[in-house]
Design a protein around this motif. Sequence first.
Motif, mmCIF file in Angstrom:
data_model
loop_
_atom_site.group_PDB
_atom_site.id
_atom_site.type_symbol
_atom_site.label_atom_id
_atom_site.label_comp_id
_atom_site.label_asym_id
_atom_site.label_seq_id
_atom_site.Cartn_x
_atom_site.Cartn_y
_atom_site.Cartn_z
ATOM 1 N N PRO A 96 33.284 36.113 -24.102
ATOM 2 C CA PRO A 96 33.612 35.889 -22.713
ATOM 3 C C PRO A 96 33.294 36.828 -21.798
ATOM 4 C CG PRO A 96 35.232 35.433 -24.462
ATOM 5 C CD PRO A 96 34.055 36.071 -24.943
ATOM 6 N N VAL A 97 33.242 38.271 -21.901
ATOM 7 C CA VAL A 97 32.919 39.169 -21.155
ATOM 8 C C VAL A 97 31.740 39.159 -20.519
ATOM 9 C CG1 VAL A 97 32.978 41.838 -20.508
ATOM 10 C CG2 VAL A 97 34.929 40.723 -21.905
ATOM 11 N N CYS A 98 30.772 39.125 -21.488
ATOM 12 C CA CYS A 98 29.272 39.206 -21.079
ATOM 13 C C CYS A 98 28.627 37.922 -20.605
ATOM 14 C CB CYS A 98 28.090 39.821 -21.992
ATOM 15 S SG CYS A 98 28.235 39.174 -23.696
ATOM 16 N N LEU A 99 29.455 36.788 -20.886
ATOM 17 C CA LEU A 99 29.003 35.444 -20.416
ATOM 18 C C LEU A 99 29.745 35.132 -18.956
ATOM 19 C CD1 LEU A 99 29.247 33.237 -23.499
ATOM 20 C CD2 LEU A 99 27.397 33.986 -22.264
ATOM 21 N N GLY A 100 30.502 36.382 -18.526
ATOM 22 C CA GLY A 100 31.221 36.066 -17.121
ATOM 23 C C GLY A 100 32.301 35.160 -17.009
ATOM 24 N N HIS A 101 33.034 35.068 -18.181
ATOM 25 C CA HIS A 101 34.132 34.058 -18.073
ATOM 26 C C HIS A 101 35.115 34.368 -17.059
ATOM 27 C CE1 HIS A 101 33.772 31.563 -21.941
ATOM 28 N NE2 HIS A 101 32.630 31.754 -21.501
ATOM 29 N N PRO A 102 35.607 33.444 -16.260
ATOM 30 C CA PRO A 102 36.850 33.748 -15.290
ATOM 31 C C PRO A 102 37.948 34.580 -16.094
ATOM 32 C CG PRO A 102 36.013 31.529 -15.012
ATOM 33 C CD PRO A 102 35.464 31.898 -16.246
ATOM 34 N N TYR A 155 21.362 34.142 -9.792
ATOM 35 C CA TYR A 155 20.418 33.738 -10.301
ATOM 36 C C TYR A 155 20.840 33.193 -11.997
ATOM 37 C CZ TYR A 155 15.513 32.883 -11.968
ATOM 38 O OH TYR A 155 14.623 32.460 -12.133
ATOM 39 N N ALA A 156 20.224 32.248 -12.506
ATOM 40 C CA ALA A 156 20.829 31.588 -13.577
ATOM 41 C C ALA A 156 21.099 32.613 -14.840
ATOM 42 C CB ALA A 156 19.920 30.440 -14.101
ATOM 43 N N ASP A 157 20.421 33.676 -14.984
ATOM 44 C CA ASP A 157 20.423 34.570 -16.126
ATOM 45 C C ASP A 157 21.624 35.735 -15.691
ATOM 46 O OD1 ASP A 157 19.079 36.290 -14.565
ATOM 47 O OD2 ASP A 157 17.213 35.960 -15.526
ATOM 48 N N LEU A 158 22.016 35.581 -14.584
ATOM 49 C CA LEU A 158 23.156 36.585 -14.027
ATOM 50 C C LEU A 158 24.621 35.914 -14.071
ATOM 51 C CD1 LEU A 158 23.230 39.706 -12.949
ATOM 52 C CD2 LEU A 158 23.495 38.535 -10.851
ATOM 53 N N PRO A 159 25.421 35.698 -15.271
ATOM 54 C CA PRO A 159 26.292 34.991 -15.284
ATOM 55 C C PRO A 159 27.461 35.194 -14.253
ATOM 56 C CG PRO A 159 26.289 36.296 -17.112
ATOM 57 C CD PRO A 159 24.975 36.639 -16.392
ATOM 58 N N LYS A 160 27.917 36.478 -13.783
ATOM 59 C CA LYS A 160 28.761 36.615 -12.923
ATOM 60 C C LYS A 160 28.738 36.381 -11.567
ATOM 61 C CE LYS A 160 29.643 40.766 -14.408
ATOM 62 N NZ LYS A 160 28.642 41.217 -15.605
ATOM 63 N N GLY A 161 27.316 36.430 -11.241
ATOM 64 C CA GLY A 161 26.682 36.279 -9.890
ATOM 65 C C GLY A 161 26.769 37.596 -9.335
ATOM 66 N N TYR A 162 26.708 38.792 -10.085
ATOM 67 C CA TYR A 162 26.614 39.934 -9.771
ATOM 68 C C TYR A 162 26.242 40.938 -10.825
ATOM 69 C CZ TYR A 162 31.597 40.691 -11.040
ATOM 70 O OH TYR A 162 32.653 40.749 -11.589
ATOM 71 N N GLY A 180 27.826 26.620 -10.737
ATOM 72 C CA GLY A 180 27.187 25.287 -11.363
ATOM 73 C C GLY A 180 26.347 25.546 -12.608
ATOM 74 N N VAL A 181 26.144 26.776 -12.855
ATOM 75 C CA VAL A 181 25.143 27.244 -13.951
ATOM 76 C C VAL A 181 25.914 26.894 -15.303
ATOM 77 C CG1 VAL A 181 23.646 28.788 -15.076
ATOM 78 C CG2 VAL A 181 23.452 28.326 -12.835
ATOM 79 N N ARG A 182 27.022 27.747 -15.434
ATOM 80 C CA ARG A 182 27.880 27.827 -16.411
ATOM 81 C C ARG A 182 29.343 27.450 -16.021
ATOM 82 N NH1 ARG A 182 29.149 31.110 -20.161
ATOM 83 N NH2 ARG A 182 28.383 29.577 -21.749
ATOM 84 N N PHE A 183 29.759 27.677 -14.955
ATOM 85 C CA PHE A 183 31.182 27.310 -14.564
ATOM 86 C C PHE A 183 30.818 26.531 -13.032
ATOM 87 C CE2 PHE A 183 31.289 31.434 -16.710
ATOM 88 C CZ PHE A 183 32.080 30.912 -17.712
ATOM 89 N N GLY A 184 32.198 25.861 -12.981
ATOM 90 C CA GLY A 184 31.950 24.909 -11.811
ATOM 91 C C GLY A 184 31.229 23.560 -12.358
ATOM 92 N N SER A 185 31.545 22.789 -11.266
ATOM 93 C CA SER A 185 30.837 21.306 -11.691
ATOM 94 C C SER A 185 29.403 21.107 -11.028
ATOM 95 C CB SER A 185 31.678 20.225 -10.860
ATOM 96 O OG SER A 185 32.255 20.536 -9.796
ATOM 97 N N ARG A 186 28.518 21.048 -11.715
ATOM 98 C CA ARG A 186 27.291 21.093 -11.325
ATOM 99 C C ARG A 186 26.580 19.747 -10.776
ATOM 100 N NH1 ARG A 186 22.286 22.321 -15.733
ATOM 101 N NH2 ARG A 186 23.588 24.258 -15.761
#
Lengths: 490, 292
Positions: free
Chosen positions: A41-47, A85-92, B120-126
């Motif tokens: 969950p951490v490296c996938l950027g789970h809320p 970017y799609a490969d940046l799960p947290k957005g930062y 929308g990539v992994r979270f949020g409704s895409r």
Amino acid sequence: MQVEYEAVIGIETHVQLLTKTKAFCSCPSKFGSDPNTNVCPVCLGHPGTLPSLNAAAVELGVRASLAFGGAVARTSKFDRKQYFYADLPKGYQISQYDEPLCSGGAVEVEEKDGTRRRYGITRAHLEEDSGKTVYGGADRMAGSEYSLVDFNRAGVPLLEIVSEPDMRSGRDAYQYGDELRRILRFAGVSDGNMAEGSMRCDVNVSVRPKGTSDFGTKVEIKNMNSFSNMQKAIDYEIDRQSNLLRTGRGSEIVLETRLWDEFKLQTYSMRKKEGLADYRYFPEPDLPPLILSDGMLEQIKASMPELPAARRARYLSLGLPLQDVLVLADEPTIATFFDTVLATKVSPKAAANWITGDIQAYCKDNKKGMGELAMTPQVLADMVALIEEGIISGKIAKDLLPSLLEGAANEKGVRQLVTERGMTMVTDEGQIAAMVEQILAANPKQLEQYRGGKNKLQSFFEGQVMKESKGRVDPKLMKAVLMKKLNQEA
Amino acid sequence: MLELLCLHGASAGHDVRDSTSSSRPVPSFSQALEPSTSGSSTDYASSRPLQGKRMALIKETLGEGVEPQVQAAIMQAAKHYESLGAVVEEVSLPSFRLGLPAYYVLAVSEASSNLARYDGVRFGSRNKDAAELQAMYEASRELGLGGEVKRRIMMGTYALSAGYYDAYYKRAQQVRTIIASEMEGALQQYDGLLCPAAPTLAYRFGEKAKDPLSMYKGDVCTVNVNMAGLPAVVLPCGFADQASHPGSPQLPVGLQVVGRAFDEAGILQLAHAYEQTRSAENWPTLAFPALP
């Protein structure tokens, strides 16, 4: 008169640190696992998840900084670099912006002719790697139908090392990268594997009229998987930019990121940069400042291994030629092997010759690193000692080496193996004289020619005796006996 | 307070997965229950259990902008504390009201960053109709995020932008430092600082939806606790009329007690003493209207 142009080159190097786990979670950071298996969950950027800093990543960052002579900050901090970017799960990306772990430093390069060049390092900072985007339906983004993301790489600790714009050619860049990689490998910081992406260089290239001090518009080149490709890409780019300037098309040089096409041998534009990207850096609120204790810093300093430059100096002081020294101090595994052999007090020159010659050739042929050799350094040391003691000849050793390399003497020892195989040197003068006589008798024609004045045939007889003895005769003694027989009965 | 104390006792302490949590040892909170809860309220009060405690009303949280009945309830609570043996004075924290704008700059900045993952990539409704990545981000975030959330993301993104960072985010952090040092200074003299939990009573659902600024203003008394990293507890201290809705039932007023960093036990003790001795009519009962 034609204007001469000079290039200004700076390199940002990202190196993956050799930690067991990721920078901010406990997932394995190893390469080559099935996609999305080393994730949590951490490296996938789970809320709701929070980062916790891996102390090993800090230690390796400090080691690297000490290795290239940078000033390690006692207090540094982490910041968020924000982009979508799609490969940046947290957005930062968690990185270090205005208070990096390390400031300053340099890479000093030693040429084969002994001249030295120094390339400055501006700073180095810790950050996390992103996931890896895999394009479906094409080998690059253009033309692909879909993309998939592998988050195994997300959160792997990186050290970004920023050079000063001190390089002027592709070759300079090659040398800087090559020596930096060597330093990092010797320091145990990274494996520096460019093909697997554990060392990645982004190069900034601009061109300006020689003698001026302003910088031209810089172009970034990425996607080079070796230093020789980096060299080619830079030289291509210098030519491209110089030609545009020369032909009055300087305005076509724009801020952009270009990629190297290793098949077409040219760079091509990936994306134009519209102004400077705004990453909205701000201090990472989830991590406290990084404070290095005296104890930790002292401990790391004390555990620093000998680095390439110091090794080269030490090997040179043993009287070894620079050519050999550059090979021996090229790779930690070679240097360690050599040092282990040296510790047995055999002649450094002899050990160096075997390693840089036959053993390196064997490694190349079998695509093995020194670290993967079956032969232990002790075996080589024993072999060299047997030659020095006159128990085997160099010729025999050369024949023996292939089986030693496969580990044949690891258990029983070289001495016993040599005895078992009957490879010990024949030093009995009578025995040698008998062999010589036998050869002379078997080659009456050549003997007659020799005695008729064709002195060159001496080496023919030497060869014959060697062959007959399967290389076992003491060459000095054999020569003496042979000469006596050849000349005496004339 | 007993429940709160149990809950706090269970959650306090270092969390290896949260680097911002303190690793200092967790004290025993049982002292907060002293003096004992046994005996009648009158006995408890007459024993002056808070003898020696020093408290202060924060001047900047009273007066202008505060509903008079809210203020009255707070003043009454202060008197009650005096009756328990505590000294209650007034303290001025000149930077206190700067906390609200500074807090909103920092909070929305962090929010804009924390919410980036709902892309929308992994979270949020895409939004699956978008043709490419950028369009997918925009459509997904437009679709999935609510109005107030978008407002905060916009403000936070602005505050962190190149050229505005120094004027907003950095300045707000400087204000935060001033507030923290001012509050810490006051807490060297006092065991607890008193103020209303909010300057007004609770407003009605949706009442301020069109006026977010006045909604944010309701946080003026509580945000500084977070800014300064101090513990605080809010407890009911009476009722007041809804001035803007005459004839409607009274609503509860909250009293906030702010303590020194890591002195949760201290403020829980102050709150506990109040709770045990308050007059019954100042305490709300949970009464839910019968379902139709």
